[in-house]
Design a protein around this motif. Structure first.
Motif, PDB file in Angstrom:
ATOM      1  N   GLU A  63       0.859  -1.181   0.000  1.00  0.00           N
ATOM      2  CA  GLU A  63       0.000   0.000   0.000  1.00  0.00           C
ATOM      3  C   GLU A  63       0.898   1.235   0.000  1.00  0.00           C
ATOM      4  OE1 GLU A  63      -4.064   0.844   2.134  1.00  0.00           O
ATOM      5  OE2 GLU A  63      -2.436   1.333   3.509  1.00  0.00           O
ATOM      6  N   ASP A  64       0.832   1.997  -1.077  1.00  0.00           N
ATOM      7  CA  ASP A  64       1.721   3.136  -1.240  1.00  0.00           C
ATOM      8  C   ASP A  64       1.180   4.068  -2.311  1.00  0.00           C
ATOM      9  OD1 ASP A  64       4.033   3.748   0.231  1.00  0.00           O
ATOM     10  OD2 ASP A  64       5.042   1.953  -0.473  1.00  0.00           O
ATOM     11  N   LEU A 179     -10.596  -2.686  -0.284  1.00  0.00           N
ATOM     12  CA  LEU A 179     -10.600  -4.142  -0.369  1.00  0.00           C
ATOM     13  C   LEU A 179     -11.457  -4.718   0.755  1.00  0.00           C
ATOM     14  CD1 LEU A 179      -6.824  -4.959  -1.052  1.00  0.00           C
ATOM     15  CD2 LEU A 179      -8.688  -4.900  -2.700  1.00  0.00           C
ATOM     16  N   PRO A 180     -12.317  -5.691   0.452  1.00  0.00           N
ATOM     17  CA  PRO A 180     -13.133  -6.296   1.518  1.00  0.00           C
ATOM     18  C   PRO A 180     -12.251  -7.055   2.506  1.00  0.00           C
ATOM     19  CG  PRO A 180     -13.365  -7.517  -0.538  1.00  0.00           C
ATOM     20  CD  PRO A 180     -12.579  -6.288  -0.866  1.00  0.00           C
ATOM     21  N   GLU A 181     -12.726  -7.182   3.753  1.00  0.00           N
ATOM     22  CA  GLU A 181     -11.947  -7.850   4.786  1.00  0.00           C
ATOM     23  C   GLU A 181     -11.582  -9.276   4.396  1.00  0.00           C
ATOM     24  OE1 GLU A 181     -14.574  -6.033   5.277  1.00  0.00           O
ATOM     25  OE2 GLU A 181     -14.004  -4.475   6.720  1.00  0.00           O
ATOM     26  N   SER A 182     -12.497  -9.959   3.683  1.00  0.00           N
ATOM     27  CA  SER A 182     -12.223 -11.344   3.288  1.00  0.00           C
ATOM     28  C   SER A 182     -11.030 -11.431   2.358  1.00  0.00           C
ATOM     29  CB  SER A 182     -13.456 -11.949   2.606  1.00  0.00           C
ATOM     30  OG  SER A 182     -13.822 -11.175   1.470  1.00  0.00           O
ATOM     31  N   GLN A 183     -10.838 -10.419   1.525  1.00  0.00           N
ATOM     32  CA  GLN A 183      -9.686 -10.437   0.623  1.00  0.00           C
ATOM     33  C   GLN A 183      -8.414  -9.974   1.327  1.00  0.00           C
ATOM     34  OE1 GLN A 183     -10.439  -9.068  -3.299  1.00  0.00           O
ATOM     35  NE2 GLN A 183      -8.290  -8.881  -3.849  1.00  0.00           N
ATOM     36  N   LEU A 184      -8.529  -8.978   2.193  1.00  0.00           N
ATOM     37  CA  LEU A 184      -7.355  -8.545   2.959  1.00  0.00           C
ATOM     38  C   LEU A 184      -6.760  -9.705   3.745  1.00  0.00           C
ATOM     39  CD1 LEU A 184      -8.406  -5.057   4.397  1.00  0.00           C
ATOM     40  CD2 LEU A 184      -6.532  -5.510   2.809  1.00  0.00           C
ATOM     41  N   ASP A 185      -7.643 -10.570   4.259  1.00  0.00           N
ATOM     42  CA  ASP A 185      -7.196 -11.689   5.091  1.00  0.00           C
ATOM     43  C   ASP A 185      -6.426 -12.726   4.282  1.00  0.00           C
ATOM     44  OD1 ASP A 185      -7.123 -12.703   7.738  1.00  0.00           O
ATOM     45  OD2 ASP A 185      -8.569 -14.246   7.179  1.00  0.00           O
ATOM     46  N   ARG A 190       1.109  -7.083   4.666  1.00  0.00           N
ATOM     47  CA  ARG A 190       0.934  -5.789   4.015  1.00  0.00           C
ATOM     48  C   ARG A 190       2.165  -4.944   4.342  1.00  0.00           C
ATOM     49  NH1 ARG A 190      -3.706  -1.635   5.804  1.00  0.00           N
ATOM     50  NH2 ARG A 190      -2.344  -1.561   7.626  1.00  0.00           N
ATOM     51  N   LEU A 191       2.781  -4.399   3.292  1.00  0.00           N
ATOM     52  CA  LEU A 191       3.990  -3.599   3.456  1.00  0.00           C
ATOM     53  C   LEU A 191       3.820  -2.246   2.791  1.00  0.00           C
ATOM     54  CD1 LEU A 191       6.759  -6.259   2.585  1.00  0.00           C
ATOM     55  CD2 LEU A 191       5.997  -5.557   4.861  1.00  0.00           C
ATOM     56  N   SER A 192       4.674  -1.335   3.173  1.00  0.00           N
ATOM     57  CA  SER A 192       4.736  -0.015   2.547  1.00  0.00           C
ATOM     58  C   SER A 192       6.203   0.338   2.340  1.00  0.00           C
ATOM     59  CB  SER A 192       4.047   1.032   3.437  1.00  0.00           C
ATOM     60  OG  SER A 192       4.225   2.319   2.893  1.00  0.00           O
ATOM     61  N   PHE A 293       5.375  -9.285  12.881  1.00  0.00           N
ATOM     62  CA  PHE A 293       4.039  -9.112  13.467  1.00  0.00           C
ATOM     63  C   PHE A 293       3.260  -7.952  12.846  1.00  0.00           C
ATOM     64  CE2 PHE A 293       1.152  -7.292  16.673  1.00  0.00           C
ATOM     65  CZ  PHE A 293       0.297  -8.383  16.842  1.00  0.00           C
ATOM     66  N   VAL A 294       3.882  -6.792  12.701  1.00  0.00           N
ATOM     67  CA  VAL A 294       3.161  -5.629  12.171  1.00  0.00           C
ATOM     68  C   VAL A 294       2.698  -5.893  10.747  1.00  0.00           C
ATOM     69  CG1 VAL A 294       3.355  -3.196  11.535  1.00  0.00           C
ATOM     70  CG2 VAL A 294       4.336  -4.001  13.689  1.00  0.00           C
ATOM     71  N   ALA A 295       3.574  -6.463   9.914  1.00  0.00           N
ATOM     72  CA  ALA A 295       3.226  -6.724   8.517  1.00  0.00           C
ATOM     73  C   ALA A 295       2.117  -7.764   8.396  1.00  0.00           C
ATOM     74  CB  ALA A 295       4.462  -7.193   7.749  1.00  0.00           C
ATOM     75  N   VAL A 296       2.077  -8.726   9.325  1.00  0.00           N
ATOM     76  CA  VAL A 296       1.071  -9.784   9.271  1.00  0.00           C
ATOM     77  C   VAL A 296      -0.254  -9.344   9.880  1.00  0.00           C
ATOM     78  CG1 VAL A 296       0.480 -12.083  10.163  1.00  0.00           C
ATOM     79  CG2 VAL A 296       2.760 -11.652   9.233  1.00  0.00           C
TER      80      VAL A 296
END
Length: 319
Positions: A63-64, A179-185, A190-192, A293-296
């Motif tokens: 996400e950037d 993005l819906p929560e189901s897809q985010l999961d 998630r990185l920046s 942990f933060v990225a996951v």
């Protein structure tokens, strides 16, 4: 069951052979990270986490803002990993069939045949995924979760390994859908990347085109080596204290908010194992859990990176 001397000896020999095989990959991992850090400057931790995501067998979301190197990173990863690569530029008029494929009538053969879409690759870059409609976004769900797609009742297997690197633009930009929560999961991490440092940006100005640099990259891993490393990462050992630490972190996320799910906790385990492998260890320690942990967790619990980091710091390490 009572173990005899012969059984113990065989088990020890098998473990020693597995450890030796894993050790043989360490120079390649170092070379991989060195090469990619020549292209993506001043982002050593992000590139390490990207490789961690691949070795854990999980998909990756960036996400950037546009123009900060997400596509360059994805292209570099695919070349160094020696895997087939396809890129889809998502737009608001894109249909699910543009991603997966479609049954078309063959007039010569007088029958329908399936035309494979760009999703049939080993590394898929889903560029600006949140610019397409939620219906088209959902076309990726089955592929990301199960490694196959279904069209008109017929199931088609995707290549292995299958890895999605998706990029999304911030929601304040026009023409974006959340993005819906189901897809985010479905995304392991998630990185920046963020802006490069002044020194790194100056070096970028002085370098040749990054496309030329990417074209010069040679594959470091061959054939099924990525699949082998994914299996090895899954076998990295975790002791009870580290399991307890992960459970404590999960419980902390669930206090008065939408917390980490069981699937998210399993993702944390897989990411920590892969990170330990990259760090040349055959067991997981608390530092590995903290590194990933933060990225996951952040995209799964709806918090920003700094908030997720603050939450993690509330949980003491056991042992």
């Amino acid at each position: 069951m009572i173990w005899g001397t012969t059984q113990v000896k065989v088990l020890a020999e098998n473990q020693s052979a597995a450890n030796s095989e894993l050790t043989n990959y360490y120079p390649k991992i170092d070379q991989f990270l060195h090469q990619i850090n020549q292209i993506i400057l001043d982002k050593n931790q992000q590139t390490k986490l990207a490789l961690c995501s691949l070795l854990a067998g999980g998909h990756l979301l960036f996400e950037d803002l546009p123009g900060l190197g997400k596509t360059t990173l994805a292209s570099s990863l695919s070349r160094l990993a020696g895997l087939d690569f396809q890129r889809i530029q998502f737009t608001n008029d894109m249909l699910a069939s543009d991603v997966i494929g479609i049954n078309m009538f063959n007039q010569k053969e007088h029958q329908f045949e399936f035309k494979y879409g760009p999703i049939f690759t080993k590394i898929l870059l889903a560029d600006e995924i949140n610019r397409c409609s939620p219906k088209t976004q959902s076309a990726l769900l089955e592929a990301m979760e199960e490694g196959n797609v279904t069209v008109d009742g017929t199931r088609y297997e995707l290549p292995k390994p299958f890895w999605v690197i998706a990029t999304q633009n911030p929601l304040f930009q026009s023409g974006t859908y959340s993005l819906p929560e189901s897809q985010l999961d479905r995304f392991l991490m998630r990185l920046s990347l963020g802006y490069p440092s002044r020194a790194a940006e100056k070096l970028l100005l002085q370098q040749n085109s990054r496309y030329e640099l990417i074209a010069q990259l040679q594959s470091i891993f061959k054939n099924n080596e990525i699949l082998q490393l994914q299996c090895m990462a899954n076998g990295i050992s975790i002791n009870n204290l580290v399991f307890e630490y992960m459970l404590d972190l999960a419980e902390e996320t669930r206090k008065g908010r939408h917390g980490l799910s069981t699937r998210g906790l399993l993702a944390l385990k897989k990411a920590a194992q892969a990170y330990a492998l990259i760090e040349k260890r055959q067991f997981v320690i608390a530092d590995d859990v903290q590194a990933v942990f933060v990225a996951v967790a952040s995209h799964r619990i709806g918090l920003g990176e700094s908030e997720t980091l603050a939450l993690m710091q509330k949980v003491p390490v056991k042992g």
